[in-house]
Design a protein around this motif. Structure first.
Motif, PDB file in Angstrom:
ATOM      1  N   MET A   1       0.841  -1.186   0.000  1.00 50.73           N
ATOM      2  CA  MET A   1       0.000   0.000   0.000  1.00 50.73           C
ATOM      3  C   MET A   1       0.882   1.244   0.000  1.00 50.73           C
ATOM      4  N   ILE A   2       0.389   2.304  -0.625  1.00 47.07           N
ATOM      5  CA  ILE A   2       1.073   3.590  -0.605  1.00 47.07           C
ATOM      6  C   ILE A   2       0.113   4.625  -0.039  1.00 47.07           C
ATOM      7  N   ILE A   3       0.553   5.346   0.978  1.00 49.11           N
ATOM      8  CA  ILE A   3      -0.256   6.406   1.574  1.00 49.11           C
ATOM      9  C   ILE A   3       0.429   7.732   1.293  1.00 49.11           C
ATOM     10  N   CYS A   4      -0.265   8.630   0.632  1.00 44.68           N
ATOM     11  CA  CYS A   4       0.274   9.947   0.307  1.00 44.68           C
ATOM     12  C   CYS A   4      -0.299  10.968   1.285  1.00 44.68           C
ATOM     13  N   GLY A   5       0.527  11.426   2.199  1.00 52.73           N
ATOM     14  CA  GLY A   5       0.091  12.364   3.224  1.00 52.73           C
ATOM     15  C   GLY A   5       0.095  11.719   4.590  1.00 52.73           C
ATOM     16  N   TYR A   6       0.849  12.326   5.525  1.00 53.13           N
ATOM     17  CA  TYR A   6       0.945  11.780   6.877  1.00 53.13           C
ATOM     18  C   TYR A   6       0.380  12.773   7.883  1.00 53.13           C
ATOM     19  N   GLY A   7      -0.763  13.358   7.516  1.00 50.24           N
ATOM     20  CA  GLY A   7      -1.460  14.236   8.448  1.00 50.24           C
ATOM     21  C   GLY A   7      -2.324  13.417   9.391  1.00 50.24           C
ATOM     22  N   ARG A   8      -3.389  14.022   9.913  1.00 54.27           N
ATOM     23  CA  ARG A   8      -4.232  13.324  10.879  1.00 54.27           C
ATOM     24  C   ARG A   8      -4.881  12.085  10.280  1.00 54.27           C
ATOM     25  N   MET A   9      -5.430  12.208   9.069  1.00 53.03           N
ATOM     26  CA  MET A   9      -6.070  11.060   8.454  1.00 53.03           C
ATOM     27  C   MET A   9      -5.038  10.030   8.009  1.00 53.03           C
ATOM     28  N   GLY A  10      -3.924  10.495   7.478  1.00 55.66           N
ATOM     29  CA  GLY A  10      -2.880   9.576   7.040  1.00 55.66           C
ATOM     30  C   GLY A  10      -2.335   8.734   8.168  1.00 55.66           C
ATOM     31  N   ARG A  11      -2.226   9.326   9.360  1.00 56.89           N
ATOM     32  CA  ARG A  11      -1.738   8.580  10.524  1.00 56.89           C
ATOM     33  C   ARG A  11      -2.699   7.445  10.883  1.00 56.89           C
ATOM     34  N   HIS A  12      -3.995   7.727  10.825  1.00 61.30           N
ATOM     35  CA  HIS A  12      -4.979   6.684  11.132  1.00 61.30           C
ATOM     36  C   HIS A  12      -4.896   5.541  10.119  1.00 61.30           C
ATOM     37  N   VAL A  13      -4.745   5.888   8.850  1.00 62.22           N
ATOM     38  CA  VAL A  13      -4.642   4.864   7.806  1.00 62.22           C
ATOM     39  C   VAL A  13      -3.399   4.006   8.028  1.00 62.22           C
ATOM     40  N   CYS A  14      -2.275   4.652   8.328  1.00 63.90           N
ATOM     41  CA  CYS A  14      -1.025   3.919   8.555  1.00 63.90           C
ATOM     42  C   CYS A  14      -1.134   2.994   9.765  1.00 63.90           C
ATOM     43  N   ARG A  15      -1.745   3.476  10.839  1.00 63.25           N
ATOM     44  CA  ARG A  15      -1.884   2.643  12.038  1.00 63.25           C
ATOM     45  C   ARG A  15      -2.736   1.405  11.740  1.00 63.25           C
ATOM     46  N   GLU A  16      -3.784   1.586  10.960  1.00 60.42           N
ATOM     47  CA  GLU A  16      -4.655   0.447  10.650  1.00 60.42           C
ATOM     48  C   GLU A  16      -3.931  -0.578   9.783  1.00 60.42           C
ATOM     49  N   PHE A  17      -3.201  -0.117   8.767  1.00 61.39           N
ATOM     50  CA  PHE A  17      -2.426  -1.039   7.930  1.00 61.39           C
ATOM     51  C   PHE A  17      -1.370  -1.759   8.763  1.00 61.39           C
ATOM     52  N   SER A  18      -0.718  -1.020   9.665  1.00 63.28           N
ATOM     53  CA  SER A  18       0.301  -1.626  10.519  1.00 63.28           C
ATOM     54  C   SER A  18      -0.312  -2.677  11.435  1.00 63.28           C
ATOM     55  N   ARG A  19      -1.476  -2.364  12.007  1.00 63.99           N
ATOM     56  CA  ARG A  19      -2.136  -3.299  12.910  1.00 63.99           C
ATOM     57  C   ARG A  19      -2.530  -4.582  12.185  1.00 63.99           C
TER      58      ARG A  19
ATOM     59  N   ASP B   1       7.664   5.118  13.349  1.00 60.01           N
ATOM     60  CA  ASP B   1       8.170   3.828  13.823  1.00 60.01           C
ATOM     61  C   ASP B   1       7.119   2.726  13.743  1.00 60.01           C
ATOM     62  N   LEU B   2       6.164   2.847  12.835  1.00 58.29           N
ATOM     63  CA  LEU B   2       5.122   1.833  12.718  1.00 58.29           C
ATOM     64  C   LEU B   2       5.664   0.580  12.044  1.00 58.29           C
ATOM     65  N   ALA B   3       5.255  -0.578  12.560  1.00 58.08           N
ATOM     66  CA  ALA B   3       5.685  -1.848  11.978  1.00 58.08           C
ATOM     67  C   ALA B   3       5.116  -2.004  10.576  1.00 58.08           C
ATOM     68  N   HIS B   4       5.874  -2.678   9.710  1.00 58.21           N
ATOM     69  CA  HIS B   4       5.484  -2.991   8.339  1.00 58.21           C
ATOM     70  C   HIS B   4       5.456  -1.772   7.426  1.00 58.21           C
ATOM     71  N   GLY B   5       5.885  -0.603   7.930  1.00 56.60           N
ATOM     72  CA  GLY B   5       5.820   0.615   7.136  1.00 56.60           C
ATOM     73  C   GLY B   5       7.179   1.207   6.853  1.00 56.60           C
ATOM     74  N   ILE B   6       7.276   1.937   5.735  1.00 57.15           N
ATOM     75  CA  ILE B   6       8.484   2.661   5.351  1.00 57.15           C
ATOM     76  C   ILE B   6       8.089   4.108   5.100  1.00 57.15           C
ATOM     77  N   ALA B   7       8.788   5.045   5.736  1.00 58.21           N
ATOM     78  CA  ALA B   7       8.514   6.468   5.563  1.00 58.21           C
ATOM     79  C   ALA B   7       9.429   7.033   4.488  1.00 58.21           C
ATOM     80  N   LEU B   8       8.860   7.751   3.536  1.00 57.15           N
ATOM     81  CA  LEU B   8       9.614   8.302   2.418  1.00 57.15           C
ATOM     82  C   LEU B   8       9.333   9.795   2.318  1.00 57.15           C
ATOM     83  N   GLU B   9      10.355  10.605   2.521  1.00 57.34           N
ATOM     84  CA  GLU B   9      10.185  12.052   2.392  1.00 57.34           C
ATOM     85  C   GLU B   9      10.238  12.437   0.928  1.00 57.34           C
ATOM     86  N   GLY B  10       9.229  13.174   0.478  1.00 51.07           N
ATOM     87  CA  GLY B  10       9.192  13.580  -0.917  1.00 51.07           C
ATOM     88  C   GLY B  10       7.830  14.129  -1.290  1.00 51.07           C
ATOM     89  N   ASP B  11       7.735  14.641  -2.502  1.00 50.98           N
ATOM     90  CA  ASP B  11       6.492  15.213  -3.020  1.00 50.98           C
ATOM     91  C   ASP B  11       5.758  14.145  -3.827  1.00 50.98           C
TER      92      ASP B  11
END
Length: 340
Positions: A116-134, A153-163
């Protein structure tokens, strides 16, 4: 970001090459200036000179050897000590660990597929990432604001800085190998551009896009979004439902929450070759043997059959929407996938 990494890499190489060049140059100088020196003797003289330990000379220095030693001391010692000190500082400050971490991230990104790819790590993006990690799903989250990703530091996730509006960044995140993309950037314009770019890069990608305004929803669909989510509309509907049908809301939250293992609702795709393919709901034994209730069947042509009868036939490409215990739903997933 890539430019900063390249500059840092060149800096580390220079710091390593400086002591190496001094050692090679010093060894060669002593070896060729005095026939009495073996290569090991010349190396020994270079080491005790650059480290300023002052041990006894292997052989008495000739005038030319003394001049060379003076030059090596003046130009080499300070440079050598600076390089060694800088290398120690880098190791202590964690820059090497950070560089190695980035290298590991690059390797992991290259190996990812069906993620999965999540574009945006704001409030909604954080919830999406936590659910995928869980749920143990591999994912990549992209955000241009590096400070937001600093403590990721979420499991199963990789953070990528970029546009994420950049095709190069999406390709770096593996969009051509990804299973789905969720774009929850701060603006509708960014979400629209990301959706269009991702669709052009992967025409089979499942794309979920966030829309702030109702007018943007149709544009996102035309740009290639598979689903469009309007948070304010969903939030308003949920508030109204909490007032009008509170028990229904409780049931939906119970069935859709991953923490409730006794009752969940799940969707399962029936694949070709599945043991369930061609069977009726009654003949499959899903209700009798597994205690699973099939509340709807989405046919391959998109038709949704709610509360299907017991003689409804399940075919490859159909999606079952089933309600039951987590263990039973996992068994349905196995049957739908490989028929064992």
């Amino acid at each position: 970001m890539r430019g900063r990494r390249n500059v840092a890499t060149r800096r580390y190489l220079v710091l390593i090459l400086i002591p190496t060049a001094l050692m090679i140059g010093g060894t060669a100088g002593y070896y060729f200036l005095d026939d009495r020196y073996t290569l090991f003797d010349a190396l020994y003289m270079t080491v005790i000179t650059l480290t300023t330990v002052g041990y006894e000379e292997v052989h008495p220095l000739t005038p030319s050897g003394r001049i060379f030693t003076i030059v090596l001391l003046l130009f080499g010692v300070l440079t050598f000590l600076y390089a060694v000190t800088e290398l120690v500082r880098i190791v202590i400050s964690g820059e090497v660990r950070e560089l190695l971490g980035r290298r590991r991230m690059e390797r992991n990104l290259a190996e990812l597929k069906n993620h999965m790819i999540i574009c945006g790590y704001g409030r909604m993006g954080r919830h999406v990432c936590r659910e995928f990690s869980r749920r143990g799903l591999p994912f990549v989250v992209i955000d241009r604001r590096g400070d937001l990703l600093h403590d990721f530091d979420l499991a199963h996730g990789i953070a990528l800085e970029g546009d994420a509006t950049s095709d190069a960044v999406l390709r770096h995140a593996g969009v051509e190998r990804a299973r789905a993309l969720v774009t929850v950037a701060a603006s509708d314009a960014d979400n629209l551009f990301i959706t269009m770019s991702a669709r052009l890069l992967n025409d089979k990608l499942f794309i979920v896009a966030r829309a702030e305004g109702e007018l943007t929803e149709e544009k996102l669909h035309r740009a290639g979004a598979s689903r469009v989510v309007t948070p304010y509309a969903i939030g308003g509907l949920k508030v109204a439902m909490a007032v009008l049908r509170p028990t229904v809301v409780d049931f939906i939250e119970l069935a859709t929450g991953s923490e409730h293992l006794d009752l969940q609702i799940e969707e399962t795709l029936i694949q070709p070759g599945s043991k369930l393919a061609g069977l009726t709901l009654h003949a499959s034994g899903l209700r009798q043997d597994l205690g699973v209730i099939v509340v709807a069947i989405k046919k391959a042509n998109g038709q949704l059959v709610a509360n299907p009868p017991h003689d409804a036939v399940m075919m490859p490409g159909d999606t079952l929407i089933a309600l039951g215990a987590r263990q039973s739903l996992d068994r349905v997933e196995v049957l739908a996938r490989c028929g064992t």
